[in-house]
Design a protein around this motif. Structure first.
Motif, PDB file in Angstrom:
ATOM      1  N   HIS A  83      -4.763   3.394   3.659  1.00  0.00           N
ATOM      2  CA  HIS A  83      -4.925   1.932   3.552  1.00  0.00           C
ATOM      3  C   HIS A  83      -3.819   1.225   4.340  1.00  0.00           C
ATOM      4  CE1 HIS A  83      -7.134   2.405  -0.584  1.00  0.00           C
ATOM      5  NE2 HIS A  83      -7.805   2.908   0.425  1.00  0.00           N
TER       6      HIS A  83
ATOM      7  N   GLN B  98     -11.440  -2.100  -3.345  1.00  0.00           N
ATOM      8  CA  GLN B  98     -10.774  -2.402  -4.617  1.00  0.00           C
ATOM      9  C   GLN B  98     -11.746  -2.338  -5.793  1.00  0.00           C
ATOM     10  OE1 GLN B  98      -7.460  -1.805  -3.434  1.00  0.00           O
ATOM     11  NE2 GLN B  98      -7.412  -2.640  -5.490  1.00  0.00           N
TER      12      GLN B  98
ATOM     13  N   GLN C   9      -5.032  10.182  -4.428  1.00  0.00           N
ATOM     14  CA  GLN C   9      -4.827   8.735  -4.503  1.00  0.00           C
ATOM     15  C   GLN C   9      -3.663   8.340  -3.568  1.00  0.00           C
ATOM     16  OE1 GLN C   9      -7.121   7.387  -6.190  1.00  0.00           O
ATOM     17  NE2 GLN C   9      -6.471   5.259  -6.286  1.00  0.00           N
TER      18      GLN C   9
ATOM     19  N   VAL D 237      -3.176  -5.176  -6.840  1.00  0.00           N
ATOM     20  CA  VAL D 237      -3.500  -4.993  -5.415  1.00  0.00           C
ATOM     21  C   VAL D 237      -4.746  -5.820  -5.056  1.00  0.00           C
ATOM     22  CG1 VAL D 237      -4.198  -3.317  -3.642  1.00  0.00           C
ATOM     23  CG2 VAL D 237      -2.418  -2.711  -5.279  1.00  0.00           C
TER      24      VAL D 237
ATOM     25  N   GLU E 208       0.850  -1.206   0.000  1.00  0.00           N
ATOM     26  CA  GLU E 208       0.000   0.000   0.000  1.00  0.00           C
ATOM     27  C   GLU E 208       0.885   1.255   0.000  1.00  0.00           C
ATOM     28  OE1 GLU E 208      -3.241  -0.080  -0.367  1.00  0.00           O
ATOM     29  OE2 GLU E 208      -3.661  -2.183   0.047  1.00  0.00           O
TER      30      GLU E 208
ATOM     31  N   GLU F 158     -12.093   1.275  -6.499  1.00  0.00           N
ATOM     32  CA  GLU F 158     -10.878   1.850  -7.089  1.00  0.00           C
ATOM     33  C   GLU F 158     -10.757   1.476  -8.568  1.00  0.00           C
ATOM     34  OE1 GLU F 158      -7.287   2.388  -5.302  1.00  0.00           O
ATOM     35  OE2 GLU F 158      -8.302   3.318  -3.615  1.00  0.00           O
TER      36      GLU F 158
ATOM     37  N   GLU G  84      -3.886   5.856  -0.274  1.00  0.00           N
ATOM     38  CA  GLU G  84      -3.053   4.654  -0.089  1.00  0.00           C
ATOM     39  C   GLU G  84      -2.357   4.660   1.264  1.00  0.00           C
ATOM     40  OE1 GLU G  84      -3.573   2.278  -1.869  1.00  0.00           O
ATOM     41  OE2 GLU G  84      -4.209   3.054  -3.789  1.00  0.00           O
TER      42      GLU G  84
ATOM     43  N   GLU H 175      -3.847  -1.485  -9.741  1.00  0.00           N
ATOM     44  CA  GLU H 175      -4.969  -1.756  -8.835  1.00  0.00           C
ATOM     45  C   GLU H 175      -5.444  -3.207  -8.939  1.00  0.00           C
ATOM     46  OE1 GLU H 175      -6.102  -0.126  -6.294  1.00  0.00           O
ATOM     47  OE2 GLU H 175      -4.695   1.507  -6.657  1.00  0.00           O
TER      48      GLU H 175
HETATM   49 FE1  FEO Z   1      -4.921   0.559  -1.515  1.00  0.00          FE
HETATM   50 FE2  FEO Z   1      -5.457   1.454  -4.395  1.00  0.00          FE
HETATM   51  O1  FEO Z   1      -5.199   0.078  -3.208  1.00  0.00           O
END
Ligand code: FEO
Length: 173
Positions: free
Chosen positions: A54, A128, A47, A98, A18, A131, A51, A95
């Motif tokens: 996150h 996710q 963004q 991720v 992250e 995103e 992150e 993404e």
């Molecule tokens: Fe934290 Fe954009 O994934």
């Protein structure tokens, strides 16, 4: 109950991932800024902020389960792209990666019968989806307007209005 070691290990890797994502988006933000695209730069900077939240959500969670935090080095990120479409296609690819990583964390939590971690990760699974769809929307708009002229000017203005909201604090995505 203290966190399981396998779960702790994969969550630590996710914290690094992250933070790496944050680093990538900050680099993209800088690239947009140098191209005079302040709205795109703003979108990427937010963004970046998202992150970091996150990473912190997982970090706080590991600590709350009496786990250990092991912060790994953050490897270098790209700093140049061919055009805006390239930036957003790379973002989408990242993404998706991720999303796969979160799925793996979830699978480890389930196989270790760690329901609390699985429940915490549910937030990320939903995040996710959001995103990926936000990035795809921008890719569609970029394809529609091309990279020059009034269309890109208006899109840049629109992305300039994005404001940072810490969704990890209220359960919203
Ligand atoms: Fe934290 Fe954009 O994934």
């Amino acid at each position: 109950m203290k966190i399981n070691k396998n779960v702790e290990e994969i969550l630590n890797k996710q914290i690094t991932a992250e933070l790496w994502s944050a680093y990538l988006y900050l680099s993209m933000s800088a690239w947009c800024e140098t191209k005079g695209l302040k709205g795109f730069a703003n979108w990427m900077r937010i963004q970046f902020q998202e992150e970091t939240t996150h990473a912190l959500k997982i970090y706080d969670y590991v600590l709350s389960r009496s786990g250990e935090i092991k912060l790994a080095p953050i490897t270098e990120v790209e700093n140049s792209w061919n055009n805006l479409l390239h930036v957003f296609e790379e973002t989408y690819k990242h993404e998706c990666l991720v999303t796969d990583m979160i799925a793996k964390c979830y699978e480890v939590a389930v196989s270790e019968k760690d329901h609390a971690t699985a429940s915490m990760l549910q937030w990320f699974i939903n995040e996710q989806t959001e995103e990926e769809s936000n990035v795809l929307e921008i890719i569609d708009q970029l394809k529609l307007v091309g990279e020059k002229g009034e269309g890109i000017y208006l899109l840049d203005k629109e992305l300039a209005t994005r404001v940072f909201v810490d969704a990890t604090q209220n359960g919203a995505n």
